[in-house]
Design an enzyme around this catalytic site. Structure first.
Site, PDB file in Angstrom:
ATOM      1  N   ASP A 193       0.766  -0.857   0.450  1.00  7.92           N
ATOM      2  CA  ASP A 193      -0.205   0.084  -0.016  1.00  7.92           C
ATOM      3  C   ASP A 193       0.572   1.120  -0.051  1.00  7.92           C
ATOM      4  OD1 ASP A 193      -2.091   2.298   0.361  1.00  7.92           O
ATOM      5  OD2 ASP A 193      -3.659  -0.065   0.917  1.00  7.92           O
ATOM      6  N   HIS A 270      -2.817   4.218  -4.564  1.00  5.35           N
ATOM      7  CA  HIS A 270      -2.488   3.565  -3.104  1.00  5.35           C
ATOM      8  C   HIS A 270      -1.147   2.732  -3.355  1.00  5.35           C
ATOM      9  CE1 HIS A 270      -5.686   3.390  -0.417  1.00  5.35           C
ATOM     10  NE2 HIS A 270      -6.904   3.239  -0.916  1.00  5.35           N
ATOM     11  N   GLU A 338     -10.270   3.423  -4.413  1.00  2.81           N
ATOM     12  CA  GLU A 338     -10.016   4.773  -4.670  1.00  2.81           C
ATOM     13  C   GLU A 338      -8.707   5.276  -5.194  1.00  2.81           C
ATOM     14  OE1 GLU A 338     -11.116   5.217   0.524  1.00  2.81           O
ATOM     15  OE2 GLU A 338      -9.261   3.849   0.301  1.00  2.81           O
ATOM     16  N   TYR A 429     -15.869  -4.246   9.355  1.00  2.81           N
ATOM     17  CA  TYR A 429     -14.179  -3.494   9.551  1.00  2.81           C
ATOM     18  C   TYR A 429     -14.106  -3.487  10.935  1.00  2.81           C
ATOM     19  CZ  TYR A 429     -13.056  -1.836   4.385  1.00  2.81           C
ATOM     20  OH  TYR A 429     -12.761  -1.289   3.248  1.00  2.81           O
TER      21      TYR A 429
HETATM   22  C1  ACM Z   1     -10.619   1.053   1.149  1.00  5.80           C
HETATM   23  O1  ACM Z   1     -11.253  -0.123   1.938  1.00  5.80           O
HETATM   24  N1  ACM Z   1     -10.183   1.203   0.984  1.00  5.80           N
HETATM   25  C2  ACM Z   1     -11.170  -0.750   0.443  1.00  5.80           C
END
Ligand code: ACM
Ligand code: ZN
Length: 772
Positions: A193, A270, A338, A429
């Site tokens: 990332d 990312h 994103e 999450y």
């Molecule tokens: C993510 O939480 N950007 C997959």
């Protein structure tokens, strides 16, 4: 006499059965019949495997090693066994799928049958959950039982982000052990990332030579543009990566535990870390050239691979070739989330690609990117999986979608006949809070409590029967911006991961929150014994105000239905001798309520929940707003401003919020009341776009129609004062008698000049109107 004997035998059997602890397996098996009696696990027991072969040997070795840990016995493994034995059989077992098993325990024998080693392994996990978690002096008894079991879903996953924070190979193995203990079978390894590249790629040594190391002065974990890479590592204070040898070992370790590792190589966004090492594959690499020494920030590189540069695809194919050689997983995760497409908008190569391929816009360019990578993966007999943004601009033909921004992406993909893994932020999450922020370590906002996780249903109602088959399962994600230690990793997944395991393994009908809580207790004891960190958020008591008929009542609630709540109002910590909560109680004066839960008459350790109440003449009186408060901040409902609880600098709680609009509240005190002051509390929190009102006007009335202004109090705190703070705006006057109060707080209107939200609607946060 005879009859008497019969009765006493029955009583005796019943006693034995009662004394026998109830089997508390998580996830709940599809069918479990507990019988009387037990199989005594002692040194005389032999283990028998019906067939040879590495996979079955792996399972038997895992089992004997685990038994040795809790007993000290090294059980002999034989091909023919006599006497008391534990038999592992691989046979075609009717009605049992690839991961299912049958387990039969009698006083003389434990018999395990499955068609594949996976089933044997899951039977072992069920067996081990009947034994103590650690070695004790306890006699080891496996209760007699018959189990027929198999999972509901085939993707039972957990994701761990090792980019934002790195966890050593040993810790990754511990993570895999935890998954395996609860029959989870997929470890999604978020290896790269913006904050660091963590997998050795032989062809591109700078990925780990440079992009795995940073100067750890990263104050804003959500903003990876602030990550400072340190090219020659002379100043690096943080980093790490996995060598290919370590990865092979971890993959084998996981395989022996029936866990498939799905590696994630993020693209096209990312990718600050990769672009820091190889800026030539980003857009406009000439923006800045990096030397092999010195520092630079993530913001100094373009975050994306250049979609117009064939060499960038060549690089990614080289990387994926090495990744596929290490990971046998059918699925390769390519991220896709994103993507900040602005660098593509300004890149000549990207724009040329858009023209040449006849693409409409940058969304379609992202789709082109993912299509092209999918083609490569399919040519190598792998499948592409990506975050739900891969739907934008057109989904690649065989792609599987991981739905994280809610379930809509997953629903859409399943309706298009694509496979889907559900992973919505709420409730999956696991970097979100699992209890009251005041007693939990720092987490991302939002609450994914144990109960919410337990009640998650992976098949959305929108899907018909055939579409529902595309839902492979679900997974929880642990992003680690705020999680720098492995203890904290454990804490965030325990006990939520076992709850998710039950969602994914057990039948939908078997889900029973109360029963799960009861089965969970011995697991929590096991976590304590093993020194595993876990959250007690589930045991926290919520102290909630309620206004009923003008009275202020307090209710005490907890997710856990098994315990008893004890509370105090004298400031002392509650114990089992304190007041026992039965129903909402009235509060008549200023006091502090402290409350905590007891399970089996033993207080749950940790700080009790605590709430102070301050009462005044407006408390509990009916309040009406001219414009409604924001539904995003419901606090304690319509009575929040008269509920006796003051808002604190924590913006998430207790406040009513107004976005761009003024707050105008009218309170009916019920009868003429004499008072000499009116106060409104407000919050300012510059970073959250919350500002004090420009002024607050206080008016009173006898009939609710004609109002007399008592004072207008101007704000004196500068709008640029960044420290989160609360302030009381008060009108003081000669005591007089009135029935109605109207308070008007003038919103700042727009975020001020120089503020990141300059010109956009400002928030006004109000809590508690007090008449004294
Ligand atoms: C993510 O939480 N950007 C997959
Ligand atoms: Zn480009």
């Amino acid at each position: 006499m005879k009859q008497g004997f019969m009765i006493s035998v029955c009583v005796w059997i019943a006693c034995v059965l009662n004394a026998q602890p109830r089997v508390h397996i998580i996830p709940q098996p599809a069918d479990l019949q507990q019988r009387e009696g037990a199989f005594l696990l002692d040194q005389s027991v032999q283990v028998k495997a019906s067939v040879a072969g590495k996979e079955i040997a792996d399972v038997v070795r895992y089992f004997t090693a685990a038994v040795k840990q809790v007993s000290g016995y090294a059980l002999p493994v034989k091909t023919t066994a006599t006497g008391k034995r534990i038999r592992f059989n691989i046979t075609a077992t009717e009605g049992i799928g690839a991961e299912g098993y049958r387990l039969s325990v009698t006083p003389s024998q434990v018999d395990i049958r499955a068609s594949k080693p996976a089933g044997l392994f899951y039977a072992v996990q069920s067996l081990l959950q009947t034994l103590p978690a650690i070695r004790t002096n306890q006699v080891l008894q496996i209760p007699c039982m018959e189990i027929t079991d198999e999972p509901r879903f085939k993707w039972r996953g957990m994701m761990l982000d090792v980019s934002r924070h790195f966890f050593s190979p040993e810790l990754v193995k511990e993570f895999i052990d935890l998954l395996a203990a609860y029959k989870m079978n997929t470890f999604h390894w978020h290896l790269v990332d913006g904050a660091g590249w963590r997998i050795e790629i032989k062809k591109y040594p700078k990925l780990t030579g440079l992009a795995a190391w940073r100067v750890d002065d990263w104050g804003k974990p959500w903003d990876w543009s602030q990550i400072r890479f340190n090219a020659d590592r002379s100043k690096a204070t943080y980093g790490g990566f996995y060598t290919q040898e370590q990865i092979k070992e971890i993959v084998a370790y996981a395989a022996a535990r029936q866990v498939t590792i799905v590696p994630e190589i993020e693209m096209p966004g990312h990718s600050e870390a990769a672009m820091a090492a190889y800026p030539e594959y980003s857009c406009l690499p000439q923006k800045r050239s990096f030397k092999d020494t010195g520092d630079f920030y993530g913001k100094d590189v373009h975050p994306n691979y250049c979609a117009g540069n064939d060499a960038a695809f060549g690089f990614l194919q080289d990387v994926l070739t090495e990744v596929m050689a290490l990971f046998p997983s059918t699925y390769i995760h390519v991220g896709g989330d994103e993507v900040d497409k602005s660098s593509w908008k300004h890149c000549e190569l990207c724009q040329r690609r858009i023209k040449k391929e006849g693409l409409k816009n940058e969304d379609e360019l992202q789709s082109y990117f993912i299509h092209r990578i999918e083609k490569f993966l399919i040519a190598h007999k792998r499948k592409l999986i990506g975050w739900d943004e891969i739907l934008e601009g057109g989904l690649a033909p065989q792609a599987t979608v991981m739905s994280w921004r809610g379930e809509s992406g997953g629903i859409k993909a399943a309706q298009m006949d694509h496979d889907v893994v559900m992973s919505p932020t709420g409730p999956l999450y696991f970097d979100y809070y699992q209890g009251d922020p005041e007693t939990e370590p720092l987490a991302f906002g939002g609450f994914n409590t144990l109960k919410r996780v337990y009640h998650y249903e992976p098949i959305p109602a929108e899907l018909d029967k055939d579409q529902a088959k595309h839902v492979l399962g679900a997974q929880a994600n642990l992003w680690t911006e705020q999680i720098s230690s492995y203890e904290h990793v454990e804490y965030m997944i325990l006990p939520r991961m076992p709850a998710l395991a039950e969602v994914l393994w057990s039948t939908k009908d078997a889900r029973n929150w109360k029963d799960f809580n009861q089965r969970l207790q011995p697991h929590l004891v096991g976590f304590e014994q093993k020194g595993l960190h876990y959250s007690k958020g589930n045991f926290k008591v919520d102290i909630k105000p309620q206004v009923v008929d003008g009275k202020l009542l307090v209710s005490l609630e907890t997710e856990n239905e098994d315990g008893t709540i004890f509370y105090t109002t004298d400031g002392t910590d509650p114990g089992t001798g304190s007041l026992r909560y039965e129903k909402p109680f009235e509060i008549k004066g200023a006091l502090t309520v402290k409350a905590a839960l007891a399970i089996h008459n033993s207080m749950v350790r940790g700080r009790p929940a605590q709430q102070s109440f301050t009462l005044n003449k407006a408390t509990g009186r009916p309040l009406q707003y001219a414009t409604p408060y924001s539904k995003y901040y419901p606090a304690n409902g319509p009575s929040t401003l008269v509920d006796g609880i003051r808002g604190t600098t924590d913006a998430g709680k207790q406040w009513h919020a107004f976005n761009g609009s003024d707050m105008v509240a009218t309170i009916d005190l019920g009868q003429r009341t004499t008072a000499g002051s009116i106060t409104l509390g407000c919050l300012q929190s510059y970073g959250q776009w919350i500002f004090f009102p420009q002024w607050v006007k206080f008016e009173v009335s006898e009939d609710g129609k004609q109002f007399t202004e008592m004072a207008t109090v101007k704000n004196t705190v500068p709008v640029a004062d960044k420290a989160p703070q609360t302030k009381d705006f008060t009108a003081r006057f000669e005591p007089r008698s009135f029935r109605y109060v109207r308070v008007t707080a003038k919103n700042l209107g727009q975020c001020p000049k120089g503020h990141p939200g300059e010109g956009q609607a400002a928030w006004l946060f109000c809590d508690e109107i007090m008449v004294e």
